[in-house]
Design an enzyme around this catalytic site. Structure first.
Site, PDB file in Angstrom:
ATOM      1  N   ALA A 231      17.446  18.932  28.367  1.00 35.40           N
ATOM      2  CA  ALA A 231      18.790  18.634  28.687  1.00 35.40           C
ATOM      3  C   ALA A 231      19.077  17.619  27.400  1.00 35.40           C
ATOM      4  CB  ALA A 231      19.473  17.651  30.055  1.00 35.40           C
TER       5      ALA A 231
ATOM      6  N   GLY B 150       5.602   8.345  25.442  1.00 34.79           N
ATOM      7  CA  GLY B 150       4.270   8.355  24.679  1.00 34.79           C
ATOM      8  C   GLY B 150       4.601   8.711  23.188  1.00 34.79           C
TER       9      GLY B 150
ATOM     10  N   CYS C 259       4.850  17.047  32.490  1.00 30.33           N
ATOM     11  CA  CYS C 259       3.124  15.928  32.472  1.00 30.33           C
ATOM     12  C   CYS C 259       3.063  15.917  33.544  1.00 30.33           C
ATOM     13  CB  CYS C 259       3.538  15.043  31.425  1.00 30.33           C
ATOM     14  SG  CYS C 259       3.790  15.545  29.331  1.00 30.33           S
TER      15      CYS C 259
ATOM     16  N   ARG D 131      -1.034   7.553  27.825  1.00 30.29           N
ATOM     17  CA  ARG D 131       0.048   8.415  26.747  1.00 30.29           C
ATOM     18  C   ARG D 131       0.697   6.837  26.436  1.00 30.29           C
ATOM     19  NH1 ARG D 131       1.958  10.650  31.298  1.00 30.29           N
ATOM     20  NH2 ARG D 131       4.178  11.617  30.903  1.00 30.29           N
TER      21      ARG D 131
ATOM     22  N   ASP E 209      12.550  13.196  27.362  1.00 29.89           N
ATOM     23  CA  ASP E 209      11.322  13.538  27.981  1.00 29.89           C
ATOM     24  C   ASP E 209      11.987  14.902  29.131  1.00 29.89           C
ATOM     25  OD1 ASP E 209      12.127  11.837  29.604  1.00 29.89           O
ATOM     26  OD2 ASP E 209      10.040  11.566  31.002  1.00 29.89           O
TER      27      ASP E 209
ATOM     28  N   ARG F 118       0.947  -1.056   0.260  1.00 31.00           N
ATOM     29  CA  ARG F 118       0.285  -0.219  -0.669  1.00 31.00           C
ATOM     30  C   ARG F 118       0.958   1.075   0.260  1.00 31.00           C
ATOM     31  NH1 ARG F 118      -2.814  -3.444  -1.630  1.00 31.00           N
ATOM     32  NH2 ARG F 118      -4.690  -3.489  -1.038  1.00 31.00           N
TER      33      ARG F 118
ATOM     34  N   LYS G 204      11.462  -0.297  30.104  1.00 30.61           N
ATOM     35  CA  LYS G 204      10.426   0.535  28.197  1.00 30.61           C
ATOM     36  C   LYS G 204      11.503   0.185  27.637  1.00 30.61           C
ATOM     37  CE  LYS G 204      10.128   4.930  29.372  1.00 30.61           C
ATOM     38  NZ  LYS G 204       9.235   6.106  29.182  1.00 30.61           N
TER      39      LYS G 204
ATOM     40  N   ASP H 211      16.137   3.696  26.286  1.00 32.90           N
ATOM     41  CA  ASP H 211      15.331   4.623  27.629  1.00 32.90           C
ATOM     42  C   ASP H 211      15.854   3.675  29.032  1.00 32.90           C
ATOM     43  OD1 ASP H 211      13.323   5.346  29.707  1.00 32.90           O
ATOM     44  OD2 ASP H 211      12.601   5.720  27.733  1.00 32.90           O
TER      45      ASP H 211
ATOM     46  N   CYS I  74      20.771  19.482   7.254  1.00 34.88           N
ATOM     47  CA  CYS I  74      21.497  20.513   5.866  1.00 34.88           C
ATOM     48  C   CYS I  74      20.051  21.669   6.891  1.00 34.88           C
ATOM     49  CB  CYS I  74      19.985  19.840   4.546  1.00 34.88           C
ATOM     50  SG  CYS I  74      18.655  19.596   4.868  1.00 34.88           S
TER      51      CYS I  74
END
Length: 320
Positions: A125, A33, A177, A65, A122, A6, A78, A54, A159
């Site tokens: 830094a 999230g 959050c 989320r 999140d 597709r 995670k 992570d 670029c």
């Protein structure tokens, strides 16, 4: 029929485009999230090699989320869970999980080993560190951030100008959050846009999304697009670094907030006289250190850098 039939029907993809995706490598910084839509969309599109970075574990309060995870995953790494889900989605691709921190020590080699970096972390830094390193390496960066009912996604470096060229000043607020809240569908919407931008970069689509920022506000259903191809890089930028033994390190957090200094030699008071060593300011998120550096740089003659806990632990809740 090919699983990619597709999308291969699109003139912008075709057989040659699909081959480009199969040969591509993507680094995902953060598995929260934003990564929830990003990862299955890239895996489903047939991106050949994906690395998920992570150090955190799944938390119940984030499941609204972080939809890659279930209640049974709470407490599990995670990155490991996310990578396993992607392998189950598409056995034709290679997915690597790194339960590590995104730090100045390991990030340059990791970035150099990938074609594009997606900032799904999140942490202020982590975002600026990724931008600085991608700009130096000439690697495209697709960065996004979400808070409350809105956020943004943009194509930086490669670029195009860096994140600092668009956001040269310290953030106005350290809200996250966790402190200000966020709607899950907004995170999913912006994460999907982040995935689309990255696919367009990998396919070499024209016009390129690099140099473009899209802002979303679902309170009033406003979408805005900004081109920043000519944005100048800031004359002075405070880099996020890993403090070394030769640095003058100042920990800005009080003892109650940071019982363990970021470095054994860290002090808690700003110097009252010039020092030949590099001055490294440390705090929890990088925001306090950044603002202190801006003020202190007016009189400090030497180099000033920032060391935030989030450069060694990716936990910026504003986009995960």
């Amino acid at each position: 029929m090919s699983r990619y039939a597709r999308q291969m029907q699109l003139p912008a993809v075709g057989a040659s485009g699909q081959q480009r995706l199969a040969a591509a490598s993507v680094l995902i910084v953060g598995a929260g999230g934003l990564a929830a839509p990003v990862l299955p969309l890239l895996a489903g599109a047939g991106v050949g090699r994906i690395t998920v970075l992570d150090p955190d574990t799944v938390a119940l309060s984030n499941l609204h989320r972080q939809t890659l995870f279930s209640e049974a995953d709470v407490g599990a790494p995670k990155a490991t869970i996310a990578a396993a889900r992607m392998r189950a989605l598409n056995s034709e691709i290679t997915v690597t999980a790194l339960q590590d921190a995104f730090s100045p020590d390991m990030a340059p080699a990791l970035i150099a080993d990938h074609d594009i970096v997606l900032d799904c972390a999140d942490s202020y830094a982590a975002s600026y560190l990724a931008s600085d390193l991608c700009l130096a390496a000439g690697v495209p960066l697709i960065s996004a951030s979400v808070l409350g009912h809105g956020g943004y996604v943009g194509g930086f470096c490669g670029c195009a100008p860096s994140l600092r060229a668009v956001f040269p000043d310290a953030p106005d607020s350290g809200a996250s959050c966790a402190t200000a809240g966020v709607m899950g569908p907004v995170v999913a919407q912006i994460g999907a846009m982040q995935a689309q931008m990255s696919l367009q970069v990998l396919l070499g689509a024209e016009p390129s999304p690099l140099g473009t920022l899209v802002q979303v506000n679902t309170t009033g259903w406003h979408h805005a697009r900004m081109d920043f191809h000519d944005a100048p890089e800031p004359a002075r930028a405070f880099a996020f670094v890993t403090p070394g033994p030769g640095d003058l390190i100042v920990e800005l957090r009080p003892e109650a907030e940071a019982p363990t200094p970021i470095h054994p030699s860290a002090r808690r008071t700003l110097p009252d006289a010039p020092d030949p060593r590099r001055l490294v300011l440390a705090c929890a998120t990088g925001l306090r250190a950044w603002r202190t550096a801006e003020e202190f740089s007016k009189t400090w003659p030497g180099e000033i850098a920032l060391a935030a806990a989030t450069t060694t632990h990716v936990t910026k809740d504003t986009s995960s």
